[in-house]
Write a protein that holds these residues in place. Sequence first.
Motif, PDB file in Angstrom:
ATOM      1  N   LEU A 239      77.573 -13.741 -18.718  1.00 45.88           N
ATOM      2  CA  LEU A 239      77.180 -13.850 -17.420  1.00 45.88           C
ATOM      3  C   LEU A 239      78.342 -13.354 -16.339  1.00 45.88           C
ATOM      4  CD1 LEU A 239      77.221 -18.007 -17.682  1.00 45.88           C
ATOM      5  CD2 LEU A 239      75.258 -16.313 -17.915  1.00 45.88           C
ATOM      6  N   ARG A 240      78.501 -12.025 -16.768  1.00 46.19           N
ATOM      7  CA  ARG A 240      79.310 -11.250 -15.640  1.00 46.19           C
ATOM      8  C   ARG A 240      78.548 -10.266 -15.299  1.00 46.19           C
ATOM      9  NH1 ARG A 240      83.711  -9.196 -20.564  1.00 46.19           N
ATOM     10  NH2 ARG A 240      81.798  -7.565 -21.124  1.00 46.19           N
TER      11      ARG A 240
ATOM     12  N   ASP B 268      77.215  -7.961 -21.013  1.00 46.24           N
ATOM     13  CA  ASP B 268      77.586  -8.421 -19.826  1.00 46.24           C
ATOM     14  C   ASP B 268      76.819  -9.649 -19.261  1.00 46.24           C
ATOM     15  OD1 ASP B 268      79.675  -6.900 -19.435  1.00 46.24           O
ATOM     16  OD2 ASP B 268      78.764  -5.554 -17.637  1.00 46.24           O
TER      17      ASP B 268
ATOM     18  N   GLN C 130      62.711 -11.012  -9.797  1.00 47.20           N
ATOM     19  CA  GLN C 130      63.886 -10.012  -9.317  1.00 47.20           C
ATOM     20  C   GLN C 130      64.061  -8.669  -9.596  1.00 47.20           C
ATOM     21  OE1 GLN C 130      67.310 -12.517  -9.413  1.00 47.20           O
ATOM     22  NE2 GLN C 130      67.028 -13.478  -7.305  1.00 47.20           N
ATOM     23  N   ILE C 131      63.339  -8.803 -11.087  1.00 49.33           N
ATOM     24  CA  ILE C 131      63.625  -7.221 -11.634  1.00 49.33           C
ATOM     25  C   ILE C 131      62.691  -6.421 -11.168  1.00 49.33           C
ATOM     26  CG2 ILE C 131      62.988  -6.551 -14.175  1.00 49.33           C
ATOM     27  CD1 ILE C 131      64.211  -8.601 -15.419  1.00 49.33           C
ATOM     28  N   GLU C 132      63.414  -5.210 -11.194  1.00 46.50           N
ATOM     29  CA  GLU C 132      62.418  -3.890 -10.813  1.00 46.50           C
ATOM     30  C   GLU C 132      62.135  -3.234 -12.093  1.00 46.50           C
ATOM     31  OE1 GLU C 132      63.880  -1.885  -7.433  1.00 46.50           O
ATOM     32  OE2 GLU C 132      62.674  -0.511  -7.440  1.00 46.50           O
TER      33      GLU C 132
ATOM     34  N   PRO D 122      64.431   3.117 -12.496  1.00 45.18           N
ATOM     35  CA  PRO D 122      65.083   1.927 -12.773  1.00 45.18           C
ATOM     36  C   PRO D 122      65.456   1.672 -14.278  1.00 45.18           C
ATOM     37  CG  PRO D 122      63.273   1.872 -11.274  1.00 45.18           C
ATOM     38  CD  PRO D 122      63.427   3.380 -11.935  1.00 45.18           C
TER      39      PRO D 122
ATOM     40  N   SER E 108      70.986  -0.755 -24.433  1.00 45.58           N
ATOM     41  CA  SER E 108      72.464  -0.721 -23.897  1.00 45.58           C
ATOM     42  C   SER E 108      73.331  -1.977 -24.031  1.00 45.58           C
ATOM     43  CB  SER E 108      72.165  -0.492 -22.230  1.00 45.58           C
ATOM     44  OG  SER E 108      73.657  -0.158 -21.648  1.00 45.58           O
TER      45      SER E 108
ATOM     46  N   ARG F 192      81.138  -4.725 -10.741  1.00 44.79           N
ATOM     47  CA  ARG F 192      80.645  -5.482 -11.956  1.00 44.79           C
ATOM     48  C   ARG F 192      79.799  -4.438 -12.664  1.00 44.79           C
ATOM     49  NH1 ARG F 192      78.653 -11.572 -12.032  1.00 44.79           N
ATOM     50  NH2 ARG F 192      80.835 -12.634 -11.424  1.00 44.79           N
ATOM     51  N   GLY F 193      80.071  -4.311 -13.802  1.00 44.50           N
ATOM     52  CA  GLY F 193      79.138  -3.488 -14.626  1.00 44.50           C
ATOM     53  C   GLY F 193      79.407  -1.920 -14.405  1.00 44.50           C
TER      54      GLY F 193
ATOM     55  N   ARG G  45      79.144   1.094  -9.134  1.00 45.22           N
ATOM     56  CA  ARG G  45      77.474   0.857  -9.589  1.00 45.22           C
ATOM     57  C   ARG G  45      76.650   0.571  -8.472  1.00 45.22           C
ATOM     58  NH1 ARG G  45      74.057  -2.652 -10.569  1.00 45.22           N
ATOM     59  NH2 ARG G  45      72.729  -2.867 -12.432  1.00 45.22           N
TER      60      ARG G  45
ATOM     61  N   PRO H  13      76.163  -7.454 -13.134  1.00 44.98           N
ATOM     62  CA  PRO H  13      76.137  -7.515 -11.707  1.00 44.98           C
ATOM     63  C   PRO H  13      74.667  -7.779 -11.159  1.00 44.98           C
ATOM     64  CG  PRO H  13      75.964  -5.273 -12.672  1.00 44.98           C
ATOM     65  CD  PRO H  13      76.210  -6.289 -13.836  1.00 44.98           C
ATOM     66  N   THR H  14      73.896  -7.842 -11.931  1.00 44.82           N
ATOM     67  CA  THR H  14      72.248  -8.225 -11.624  1.00 44.82           C
ATOM     68  C   THR H  14      72.099  -9.754 -11.381  1.00 44.82           C
ATOM     69  OG1 THR H  14      71.883  -7.842 -13.905  1.00 44.82           O
ATOM     70  CG2 THR H  14      71.452  -6.110 -12.326  1.00 44.82           C
ATOM     71  N   PRO H  15      71.800 -10.364 -10.607  1.00 38.79           N
ATOM     72  CA  PRO H  15      71.523 -11.929 -10.455  1.00 38.79           C
ATOM     73  C   PRO H  15      70.584 -12.401 -11.496  1.00 38.79           C
ATOM     74  CG  PRO H  15      70.585 -10.739  -8.471  1.00 38.79           C
ATOM     75  CD  PRO H  15      71.412  -9.934  -9.215  1.00 38.79           C
ATOM     76  N   PHE H  16      69.291 -11.765 -11.434  1.00 38.06           N
ATOM     77  CA  PHE H  16      68.507 -12.113 -12.634  1.00 38.06           C
ATOM     78  C   PHE H  16      68.975 -12.192 -13.892  1.00 38.06           C
ATOM     79  CE2 PHE H  16      67.964  -7.502 -11.954  1.00 38.06           C
ATOM     80  CZ  PHE H  16      68.095  -7.162 -13.437  1.00 38.06           C
TER      81      PHE H  16
ATOM     82  N   ASN I  65      80.187   0.483 -17.264  1.00 32.26           N
ATOM     83  CA  ASN I  65      79.302   0.367 -18.497  1.00 32.26           C
ATOM     84  C   ASN I  65      78.638   1.675 -18.777  1.00 32.26           C
ATOM     85  OD1 ASN I  65      79.571  -2.212 -18.671  1.00 32.26           O
ATOM     86  ND2 ASN I  65      77.511  -2.995 -18.132  1.00 32.26           N
ATOM     87  N   ASN I  66      78.816   2.280 -20.285  1.00 35.58           N
ATOM     88  CA  ASN I  66      78.367   3.503 -20.719  1.00 35.58           C
ATOM     89  C   ASN I  66      79.037   4.860 -20.124  1.00 35.58           C
ATOM     90  OD1 ASN I  66      76.197   2.415 -22.300  1.00 35.58           O
ATOM     91  ND2 ASN I  66      75.082   2.083 -20.535  1.00 35.58           N
TER      92      ASN I  66
ATOM     93  N   PRO J 188      76.725  -2.498 -23.741  1.00 39.57           N
ATOM     94  CA  PRO J 188      77.529  -3.250 -22.714  1.00 39.57           C
ATOM     95  C   PRO J 188      76.718  -4.157 -21.483  1.00 39.57           C
ATOM     96  CG  PRO J 188      77.307  -0.940 -22.523  1.00 39.57           C
ATOM     97  CD  PRO J 188      76.742  -1.134 -23.556  1.00 39.57           C
ATOM     98  N   ASP J 189      75.500  -3.597 -21.092  1.00 36.16           N
ATOM     99  CA  ASP J 189      74.755  -4.367 -20.224  1.00 36.16           C
ATOM    100  C   ASP J 189      74.310  -5.527 -20.678  1.00 36.16           C
ATOM    101  OD1 ASP J 189      75.022  -2.745 -17.935  1.00 36.16           O
ATOM    102  OD2 ASP J 189      73.558  -1.238 -19.198  1.00 36.16           O
ATOM    103  N   ALA J 190      73.822  -5.535 -21.863  1.00 40.46           N
ATOM    104  CA  ALA J 190      73.414  -6.842 -22.520  1.00 40.46           C
ATOM    105  C   ALA J 190      74.416  -7.874 -22.737  1.00 40.46           C
ATOM    106  CB  ALA J 190      72.480  -6.461 -23.762  1.00 40.46           C
TER     107      ALA J 190
ATOM    108  N   PHE K 140      67.534  -1.834 -16.625  1.00 44.53           N
ATOM    109  CA  PHE K 140      67.799  -3.046 -16.692  1.00 44.53           C
ATOM    110  C   PHE K 140      67.928  -3.657 -15.189  1.00 44.53           C
ATOM    111  CE2 PHE K 140      70.258  -4.671 -20.504  1.00 44.53           C
ATOM    112  CZ  PHE K 140      69.929  -3.548 -21.344  1.00 44.53           C
ATOM    113  N   GLY K 141      66.506  -3.484 -14.814  1.00 37.99           N
ATOM    114  CA  GLY K 141      66.113  -3.997 -13.787  1.00 37.99           C
ATOM    115  C   GLY K 141      66.563  -3.732 -12.214  1.00 37.99           C
ATOM    116  N   GLN K 142      67.054  -2.615 -11.967  1.00 39.30           N
ATOM    117  CA  GLN K 142      67.652  -1.977 -10.806  1.00 39.30           C
ATOM    118  C   GLN K 142      67.676  -0.437 -11.060  1.00 39.30           C
ATOM    119  OE1 GLN K 142      71.295  -3.947 -10.036  1.00 39.30           O
ATOM    120  NE2 GLN K 142      70.225  -5.474  -8.618  1.00 39.30           N
ATOM    121  N   PRO K 143      67.440   0.316 -10.198  1.00 37.83           N
ATOM    122  CA  PRO K 143      67.519   1.697 -10.150  1.00 37.83           C
ATOM    123  C   PRO K 143      68.815   2.011  -9.490  1.00 37.83           C
ATOM    124  CG  PRO K 143      66.019   1.104  -8.198  1.00 37.83           C
ATOM    125  CD  PRO K 143      66.575  -0.201  -8.702  1.00 37.83           C
TER     126      PRO K 143
END
Lengths: 166, 202
Positions: free
Chosen positions: B106-107, B102, B164-166, A120, B96, A42-43, A146, B109-112, A46-47, B98-100, A122-125
């Motif tokens: 609700l698709r 997504d 959950q966010i880093e 990091p 970004s 998933r994702g 990813r 990859p990040t659960p948060f 992107n980019n 595409p990330d926003a 969008f919340g993850q490295p």
Amino acid sequence: MTFIASRRTVIAGAAAATAALAAPAIFSPARAQELQPTPTMRGGANNYRPGAPIVERIGGGGFRMSGTVRRAGYGAPIEGARIQIWAHTTEAYESDPESHGATLTDATGAFQMDMPQIVPAFGQPHGHLAYDAEYAGGSFRTVFLRPVMSSASNTSLEAHFVLAEA
Amino acid sequence: MTRALAILAWGAVAIFVGVPVIVAALSPLHAYRSPSYVAASLTGVLGLGVLLIQPLLMTNWLAGVSLARLRRWHQRSGAVLVVLVAIHLGGLLIASPPDAIDALLLRSPTPFSVWGVTAMWALVLSALLVTLRRKMRLNPTTWSAIHNGLALVVVLGTVIHAIQIEGTMGTFSKWALCLAVLTASVAAVVRAQFRTFFRWKP
């Protein structure tokens, strides 16, 4: 009676444990033959920048992305597979062209790319990798990965492709 | 004595909100981010801070200010929260797309992301409920029960999203603020509901 019952339990438990430990060894050759293709994450796309050029390294380096590309089924290495790598780094954003670069796998199916430190976003490295059938010239299906770093302070990241015939 | 308590209560709120905001603002990650992304991060942190103040304004625990004035500030800070979330989302969409997108679909990859989007829609519904309060002519008890329910969804969704966010927030100050937000919200809602149902007045 109690003693015998408990000894039986111990013996039965030991037998079950041995079987459980031995089972993977017995079945592993069969499982290797059916190595499943890696699904797109998933994702993952992107980019992505279709057709990003092959480069010696991305930016100034300092971080190592590496991995392997193998064929689904027997797991034979795929040589010359074109893998594009990109990420949000200390030098540029994920969408910037200078954050993207491609490389080819060697005879063992391995690839590596030096790139700036991933930070990091969008919340993850995390990093992005692509095997795009359109630009790779091979006969395998497109896959986008990813992978996420277990710690933002890591200076390397691995990702492995198992490709299916198109 | 009341004055000392008021200073203590408002001081505690200021520390719980102020420290995480300062820690996040000083994060080295901002150096690698575009202005839109920096704005998105900081409005997210500020929004979490508003979630601590918001429930407290509807109680009589923050002494020193009249209840009617606190109630007006509750409405204003609710409007501020909506604006902060709008900038948070807008900034991410610019940083970004595409990330926003997504996340919104609700698709991601990040659960948060799912928790953040859930909290956002609960906030939108709550804002509609406030705006259309007169037109809907709901029984006040029903209205506040729905409003409080949505508020708890906003709080829970946001807290899980943030934990959950880093990102730019410091781990310790983030946890402290999140636990304070949860405690204050649950306590304020329980107080409000019990007051309506049992005419209990703490």
